[in-house]
Design a protein around this motif. Structure first.
Motif, mmCIF file in Angstrom:
data_model
loop_
_atom_site.group_PDB
_atom_site.id
_atom_site.type_symbol
_atom_site.label_atom_id
_atom_site.label_comp_id
_atom_site.label_asym_id
_atom_site.label_seq_id
_atom_site.Cartn_x
_atom_site.Cartn_y
_atom_site.Cartn_z
ATOM 1 N N UNK A 185 0.831 -1.217 0.000
ATOM 2 C CA UNK A 185 0.000 0.000 0.000
ATOM 3 C C UNK A 185 0.861 1.262 0.000
ATOM 4 N N UNK A 186 1.975 1.217 0.720
ATOM 5 C CA UNK A 186 2.805 2.410 0.881
ATOM 6 C C UNK A 186 3.671 2.691 -0.335
ATOM 7 N N UNK A 187 4.080 1.652 -1.062
ATOM 8 C CA UNK A 187 4.951 1.841 -2.220
ATOM 9 C C UNK A 187 4.238 2.493 -3.394
ATOM 10 N N UNK A 188 2.908 2.515 -3.355
ATOM 11 C CA UNK A 188 2.158 3.154 -4.436
ATOM 12 C C UNK A 188 2.511 4.640 -4.510
ATOM 13 N N UNK A 189 2.749 5.255 -3.360
ATOM 14 C CA UNK A 189 3.099 6.678 -3.330
ATOM 15 C C UNK A 189 4.432 6.888 -4.044
ATOM 16 N N UNK A 190 4.500 7.823 -5.007
ATOM 17 C CA UNK A 190 5.758 8.031 -5.738
ATOM 18 C C UNK A 190 6.835 8.614 -4.839
#
Length: 424
Positions: free
Chosen positions: A30-35
């Motif tokens: 979920x967190x890696x989606x943020x660039x």
């Protein structure tokens, strides 16, 4: 500006459960989606796991831009390590089918040694950059007394040498990986993170009495060194100890380990100040931690890296050994205390002294919550993970910028060359 990435996370473990690796991989996805940069496009993250429940959907949405894909590899039930290895080829074939076409990822990040075997082989075959997280190496597991697969050391070494980057959870694990034969430049420490929304100082708390409460949270009551905590409690006469972990609450009476610990508590005359809560659902842990004056993390070998962070996020100072991630996470005399493993008299005296120093303990509480929020937030840990990826990704080719001055000089020469042809 970095382009958005198509990231594949791989684990052969049960990612629908509440154990550490399961929770970590889901939250990481979920967190890696943020660039990496706020003005960039979001990344796309897919988690690949072996199906362990026949009713599980083929694809489960984890959040915006993140999904969990279940691959069929053997019977849809939990398997032992040997059984899982027997179906590893099927798991690898499932990954290969997914990655050979339009679903090809930019980077593969495997979690755990069995998932790493399959992912490493397929990534190498398809020439995809490969990252790996061990979540505990064989040598450390063996020191806890757990049975370790006879070929695990050799296979872990092979995975690490094939990886473009190995992400260690803390400095002790990084050193163990280097001793295993993985080149140090390939090892990067990226700590575990804590969910600051779920684990926070404010929120509901479990009912409790007037005694200062010490809390221990551990999966395995023996590996968590509850016996040392019971002996230390003798030297903290006003406090009570609440222990979460082991079997479910309804099975406590029939569990031999709990029975031995209760007998020990009676012999030490602290039984009236010890509460065995059994295994709690994850959503109940913040309610328990908010009742604590101090959290105890006394494992001598390979402690859970999550427990100190979750306690600190709830504003609870931590009394911990310096094993594993404890040494990195808990700052001695700032967010808690470092104590020697297996020394109940010293631990008990340190706890008693800290409980009596209200101002000091309050300062530790503020510092603990601040450190958990600032150093171990998912936003920061995901950014560190992405930076580790970008170090091993191929540099995209960018066309060389045109030299405008050279263009201006070329124009008259080109015109002169055309004049004779035009005249003819």
């Amino acid at each position: 500006m970095h382009r958005p990435l198509n990231i594949a996370l791989v684990s052969a473990s049960d990612l629908d459960g509440e154990h550490l690796q399961s929770v970590h991989v889901r939250d990481l996805a979920r967190s890696l989606v943020r660039p990496l940069h706020g003005d960039g496009e979001p990344n796309h993250v897919t988690v690949y796991a072996r199906r362990q429940d026949k009713d599980a959907k083929n694809r489960v949405r984890l959040g915006p831009g993140a999904a969990l894909v279940h691959l069929d590899a053997g019977p849809a039930r939990p398997l032992t390590e040997d059984e899982t290895l027997a179906y590893l080829r099927d798991f690898a074939d499932g990954l290969r089918r997914r990655w050979s076409g339009a679903g090809r990822p930019d980077i593969v990040h495997a979690h755990g040694w069995i998932g790493g075997l399959a992912a490493c082989a397929v990534a190498r075959e398809l020439d995809i950059p490969f990252a790996h997280s061990y979540h505990g190496v064989a040598a450390a597991e063996r020191r806890t007394g757990r049975a370790v697969h006879p070929h695990r050391d050799r296979l872990e070494k092979a995975i690490g040498r094939d990886a473009a980057v190995v992400l260690a959870g803390h400095a002790e694990e990084a050193n163990a990986i280097v001793r295993m034969g993985v080149p140090r430049p390939a090892v990067t420490v990226v700590p575990y993170a804590v969910d600051g929304e779920q684990f926070a100082q404010t929120g509901p708390a479990m009912p409790h009495g007037d005694r200062p409460r010490l809390v221990m949270v551990c999966d395995d009551l023996e590996a968590g060194d509850v016996p040392t905590a019971l002996r230390a409690l003798v030297h903290v006469p006003d406090a009570e100890l609440a222990v979460a972990g082991g079997p479910a609450r309804e099975e406590l009476e029939n569990d031999p380990v709990v029975h031995r610990l209760k007998l020990m508590a009676k012999e030490l005359h602290v039984a009236d100040r010890v509460i065995f809560l059994g295994r709690l659902p994850r959503k109940s842990l913040p309610r328990l931690l908010r009742t604590a004056r101090l959290a105890l993390c006394l494992e001598p070998v390979q402690p859970s890296p999550a427990v100190p962070l979750e306690a600190m996020a709830c504003g609870v100072p931590v009394v911990a050994t310096t094993a594993g991630g404890n040494a990195d996470e808990v700052l001695d005399k700032i967010t808690g205390l470092h104590v020697p493993a297996g020394r109940p008299v010293q631990i008990g005296r340190a706890v008693r002294h800290l409980l009596s120093e209200e101002t000091t303990r309050h300062g530790y509480s503020i510092a603990a919550a601040d450190r958990a929020r600032s150093r171990y937030s998912w936003e920061r840990i995901a950014a560190e993970t992405l930076r580790a990826y970008h170090k091993v990704l191929p540099v995209p080719e960018v066309p060389a910028p045109r030299d405008e001055e050279a263009d201006r000089l070329e124009e008259p020469a080109a015109a002169a060359e055309r004049e004779p042809a035009l005249a003819r």
